[in-house]
Design a protein around this motif. Structure first.
Motif, short mmCIF file in Angstrom:
data_model
loop_
_atom_site.label_atom_id
_atom_site.label_comp_id
_atom_site.label_asym_id
_atom_site.label_seq_id
_atom_site.Cartn_x
_atom_site.Cartn_y
_atom_site.Cartn_z
N GLY A 598 0.83 -1.20 0.00
CA GLY A 598 0.00 0.00 0.00
C GLY A 598 0.86 1.25 0.00
N PRO A 599 0.31 2.38 -0.37
CA PRO A 599 1.10 3.60 -0.53
C PRO A 599 1.77 4.07 0.76
N ILE A 600 1.06 3.98 1.86
CA ILE A 600 1.62 4.51 3.11
C ILE A 600 2.76 3.60 3.59
N ASP A 601 2.53 2.29 3.50
CA ASP A 601 3.57 1.34 3.90
C ASP A 601 4.82 1.55 3.06
N TYR A 602 4.60 1.72 1.74
CA TYR A 602 5.71 1.92 0.82
C TYR A 602 6.46 3.19 1.18
N HIS A 622 0.77 10.37 1.06
CA HIS A 622 -0.51 10.73 1.68
C HIS A 622 -1.42 11.44 0.67
N ALA A 625 -2.76 8.70 -1.48
CA ALA A 625 -3.74 7.90 -0.75
C ALA A 625 -5.07 8.64 -0.68
N TYR B 263 -11.16 7.80 5.48
CA TYR B 263 -11.21 6.91 4.31
C TYR B 263 -10.33 5.71 4.58
N LEU B 265 -7.76 2.57 3.56
CA LEU B 265 -6.64 2.33 2.66
C LEU B 265 -6.42 0.82 2.52
N PRO B 266 -5.70 0.41 1.51
CA PRO B 266 -5.35 -1.02 1.42
C PRO B 266 -4.62 -1.49 2.66
N GLU B 267 -3.83 -0.59 3.27
CA GLU B 267 -3.11 -0.95 4.47
C GLU B 267 -4.07 -1.37 5.59
N GLN B 270 -5.18 -4.78 4.84
CA GLN B 270 -4.11 -5.74 5.10
C GLN B 270 -3.90 -5.94 6.60
N LEU B 304 -1.61 -5.05 -5.92
CA LEU B 304 -2.36 -3.82 -5.64
C LEU B 304 -1.95 -2.77 -6.67
#
Lengths: 665, 305
Positions: A598-602, A622, A625, B263, B265-267, B270, B304
């Motif tokens: 995911g974008p934040i993890d990345y 962010h 996201a 909102y 997120l995919p995180e 997961q 993703l």
């Protein structure tokens, strides 16, 4: 119909669109249809509207069939035949009306839409003006709305209109290609028997008292002229038409005139070059300014010094001409024609003959007679009027001595009769005089109301000399046109009154627009098309080449539209492309995003790897996201731009680069 | 954004239960997502304390039911007793009539008793003697079971496990946390002093806020990909049900809320996936629940965009 059943409420919008479309399609046809047919169509539309209002009203099938049969018989009686565009259109119009009142299933809607499209096309048989184009376009939009509402009845009317307009807009490139490349056929496509070229307004080849004053009520345009330089003064603007020599006491007729390729005169004085765009009048006459030096293609000179086309003018045409108003003609006119120009019917107009003999009694020279006749006519105190009283057998006598009210044809006829009675050859010339400069585009517009009759007398050595007897009573007619010549309280229509300045200005603009439309859209005929392609470098443009070009262009346009629609489809993924750019840049630095990450993890992983850029990287992630996941719709364009700027602002500092492979970007 | 901040709640809970931030947050997300929680772990790692802490902090009425092999449904639901004065039966509500129930060692009870509780969880009401009694709202069940202890237990069947939105494990605390625990005050005494951070109506507001959390179409796509992957995986006996999919999204929403976002997120997905999916899936050919590695591999197998 096969699917009976009441019109359900859900199909109502479609029915309303259908009704609107049919009304709009049929209304412009009404002036061209026989009155009874127009009324029938209007009635059918009203029946349909009532049906939609009150669900239970049903017209029995038998009645529909009977109306159809009766209409067929009526059309046969009215037109005499079924073939040709007019009866065809008439039948289609009634068929549409009848279809309308029995629409039940969606199949009927399709049939009605198809009929409407045919009728919209059929409108161009009668009228090819801008207005017709706009009407056809509007009808087409309504037809599209009908079909759209058939698919999705729930959508609001505004949305349907928007969708239809958008469809039409998307068709524009194809339409442009078709306009330029579709092979043009010379001549009108619909030259069908008997009803083609029926009645039209314009000068006739005979003249009787009242025939031109009748014409002067028509504001229809006869022709338009664009001068190369300054136009000649109004008093020199005589557009020569039929020359009438033979007089039977009532009616003036032309005499036979052989045609030649070259004029009978040699031009003198200064010339005026101009382009004349003539409206179709179904005659062979070309109203050139007196006197052209050479005949344009397709025209020849007649012995009475006018231009004749080789075939009647069935469609608007343009001619390049150059005229010399000062030219003298007919010095060597043959005796036979001069004799014709002296002949008067027996036992006709005795008082005029008497007057003429008295005037000419002691005159020595025809010029003297001419002056005396003009002077005499002046003393008669004749009045120029648009509504002269009806005249009896001795029309010239009655005009000169009793009523003293006349229009140009009365003046011209009386003058010629007087001259002939005094043994001076004279004849009536009809045509147009004057014209009006449209201040918007500078072109000269000559209307049917500019139709005029004047005279020519033959003087030894000088030949045919133009004399305009109307100028005796109404000199303004020649100088400034009909409106100025008539008394103020004359019974003229509002538009002709000078007071209506605004209306006049609107008319000027409208006519300039119409002229532009005529010249560039309707004037794009086979010749212009050929010339265009020659200019583009095609040596021998024929229909095969045009068809190939047409096919290729249409395919290109369709492909382009397809590509555009695909691109449009993908535009929502603009955000993805930006994000991928960011991911690629980090990947170049040796930190590729995991496919599942995911974008934040990345961003956290990247921020740990590039602590100096951590802030920007986190901001980008962010931002992404939020744009990607915080909305269920499309991302906002402004935010996308901001995001793109943010990505570009990401710079990796040198120090971080050192322990990684050099970056490409 | 939610008007009610969940961070003070988590901070307060973290002061009681040391080194278990993640589990606490999951438990709270489960509560916000209106789901029930299953804690699977050995005794003594703080399951009861966790349930108690949550009840105390949110100000919920708390009941603990210790499940034993001789526990009967009526012991949970309540019984009708003849009222001699009124000459009629009167229903005496059981311990299930509370806002937060800790069903301790649920696998020790007989299936009949287990299902009595589980059905109540599903229906939010109790039916006795033809009469229906609504349970209080909110109604949140935390059940615990001891996976190591297999003798004399009735492990919950898959179909029953599905009633729990999440399953978490607490595990041993890390060295530092354990040291703080050993050195610190008695947790139970701390609990008694603990003042509620939220009111029950605040919890309901949080639940509504979680419902309003945006789930973008792209996240739905991703959820479906995850579900599809679970169904296609050769390692698993069968895939996740649509109910599990709904649970995933609800849990992800609540998880996003605990992160202070409006909102998902995919995180988020997961993060909750192992806990929502774990107890619903079985390794193919075995009666063994899926290990965490398999679940992680499943997440990593789904691309993703």
């Amino acid at each position: 119909m096969a699917h009976p059943g009441p019109i359900s409420a859900s199909r109502q919008p479609c029915q309303l669109w259908l009704l609107a479309m049919s009304a709009l399609t049929l209304a412009p046809h009404a002036p061209f249809l026989p009155a009874w047919l127009g009324m029938l169509c209007a009635g059918l539309i009203i029946v349909r509207a009532t049906q939609l209002r009150f669900d239970r009203l049903r017209v029995p099938q038998l009645v529909v069939i009977l109306i159809a049969l009766a209409t067929a018989i009526g059309v046969k009686l009215d037109f005499g035949h079924f073939f040709g565009k007019d009866p065809g259109i008439a039948l289609l119009a009634v068929l549409l009306g009848l279809k309308l009142i029995e629409v039940r299933a969606s199949r009927d809607v399709y049939v009605a839409v198809l009929l409407c499209l045919f009728l919209l096309l059929g409108l161009f048989f009668e009228d090819q003006s801008i207005l017709a184009g706009v009407l056809a376009l509007a009808g087409f939009v309504l037809a599209l709305c009908t079909l759209l509402s058939q698919q999705d009845a729930a959508a609001p009317a505004g949305a349907q209109l928007k969708a239809a307009a958008s469809l039409l807009f998307q068709a524009t490139p194809l339409f442009v290609v078709l306009f330029f490349l579709f092979p043009r056929v010379p001549g009108p496509l619909w030259g069908l028997p008997s009803d083609a070229f029926s009645s039209m307004t314009g000068l006739s080849d005979t003249m009787r008292p009242g025939s031109i004053s009748q014409l002067s009520l028509s504001e229809a345009i006869a022709f338009r002229v664009e001068f190369d330089g300054a136009p000649p003064p109004p008093a020199q603007r005589y557009w020569r038409g039929p020359v009438l020599t033979r007089f039977d006491g009532q009616v003036w007729h032309p005499v036979f005139s052989p045609v030649t390729d070259t004029p009978q005169y040699s031009v003198t004085g200064s010339g005026f070059g101009y382009r004349l765009t003539m409206e179709a009048h179904n005659r062979r006459w070309l109203f050139a300014l007196e006197f052209p030096d050479r005949a344009p293609t397709g025209a020849r000179f007649s012995r009475d010094n006018r231009l004749l086309l080789q075939s009647p003018l069935h469609q608007r045409a343009r001619f390049e001409l150059r005229s010399y108003p000062a030219t003298a003609t007919g010095q060597d006119e043959d005796q036979h024609r001069l004799t014709e120009a002296l002949r008067l019917p027996a036992n006709s107009n005795p008082r005029s003959l008497e007057l003429a003999r008295r005037i000419a009694d002691d005159a020595t020279h025809p010029k003297e007679i001419l002056d005396r006749v003009l002077a005499e006519m002046k003393t008669l105190d004749l009045t120029y009027t648009l509504e002269p009283p009806l005249l009896g057998t001795h029309s010239v006598d009655e005009f000169l001595f009793d009523t003293r009210l006349g229009f140009c044809e009365h003046f011209a006829a009386a003058f010629v009769v007087l001259m002939r009675a005094a043994e001076v050859p004279a004849r009536v010339v009809t045509g147009y005089q004057g014209g009006e400069i449209n201040p918007v585009d500078g072109s000269l517009v000559v209307r049917q109301s500019d139709a005029h009759a004047w005279a020519e007398v033959w003087l030894p050595q000088r030949g045919w000399v133009r004399v305009d007897p109307t100028a005796l009573a109404a000199p303004q007619r020649i100088e400034s046109g009909l409106t100025a010549a008539l008394p103020r309280d004359g019974d003229l229509r509002g538009l002709m009154r000078p007071a209506a300045d605004l209306l006049l200005s609107i008319r000027y603009h409208w006519e300039a627009l119409t002229n532009a439309w005529n010249q560039s859209v309707l004037g794009y005929n086979d010749e212009v098309q050929r010339d265009l392609f020659k200019e583009l470098g095609f040596r021998e443009p024929d229909w095969r080449l045009l068809s190939t070009l047409l096919g290729a262009s249409a395919a290109t346009v369709l492909l382009a539209l397809f590509a555009w629609s695909l691109r449009r489809h993908r535009r929502g993924e603009h955000l993805d492309r930006l994000w991928q750019i960011f991911c690629r840049r980090l990947a170049h630095k040796g930190l590729a995003r995991m496919a599942w990450e995911g974008p934040i993890d990345y961003a956290e992983r990247a921020a740990a790897a590039f602590p100096r850029e951590a802030r920007t990287i986190r901001m980008i992630a962010h931002h992404y996201a939020r744009l990607r996941y915080a909305t269920t719709g499309k991302p906002d364009q402004g935010a996308l731009r901001q995001f793109s700027v943010l990505i570009r602002s990401l710079r990796f500092s040198k120090k971080t680069d050192d322990d990684r492979k050099p970056a490409k970007s | 954004m939610p008007q009610i901040d969940v961070r003070p709640l988590l901070e307060a809970a973290n002061r009681i239960i040391l080194g278990k931030e993640h589990s606490l947050r999951l438990a709270l997300a489960c509560l916000i997502a209106r789901g029930h929680l299953l804690i699977e772990d050995i005794p003594g790692v703080g399951k009861t304390i966790l349930a108690h802490t949550i009840a105390q902090l949110v100000g919920l009425e708390f009941q603990r039911i210790q499940f034993t092999s001789d526990l009967l449904p009526a012991d949970i639901l309540g019984v009708s007793i003849f009222d001699a004065e009124q000459h009629s039966f009167r229903f005496h509500p059981g311990p299930v009539f509370a806002q937060l129930i800790l069903a301790d060692e649920i696998n020790r009870a007989t299936p009949k008793t287990q299902s009595a509780l589980l059905e109540t969880m599903e229906e939010h009401q109790v039916t006795a003697d033809g009469q229906t009694f609504a349970l209080p709202s909110p109604f949140f069940v935390i059940a615990t079971q001891n996976p190591a202890d297999q003798i004399g237990t009735f492990p919950l069947p898959e179909s029953q496990l599905d009633r729990f939105l999440m399953r978490i494990e607490l595990g041993y605390p890390d060295r530092e946390a354990e040291r703080a625990l050993l050195m610190g005050e008695d947790r139970r005494r701390m609990l008694e002093r603990l003042a509620p951070v939220l009111q029950p109506q605040d919890l309901q507001a949080l639940q509504r806020a979680a419902d309003a959390i945006t789930v973008s179409p792209r996240l739905i796509d991703y959820t479906q990909s995850l579900l599809a992957a679970s169904r296609q995986s050769p390692d698993l006996r069968n895939g996740l049900s649509p109910r599990a999919g709904l649970g995933l999204l609800a849990a992800a929403r609540a998880w996003a809320l605990t992160d202070g976002r409006d909102y998902a997120l995919p995180e988020d997905l997961q993060a909750v996936f192992p806990h929502v999916a774990g107890h619903r899936l079985r390794i193919a050919g075995e009666e063994r629940p899926v290990p965490a590695e398999t679940l992680r591999a499943l997440i990593q197998s789904v691309k993703l965009d």
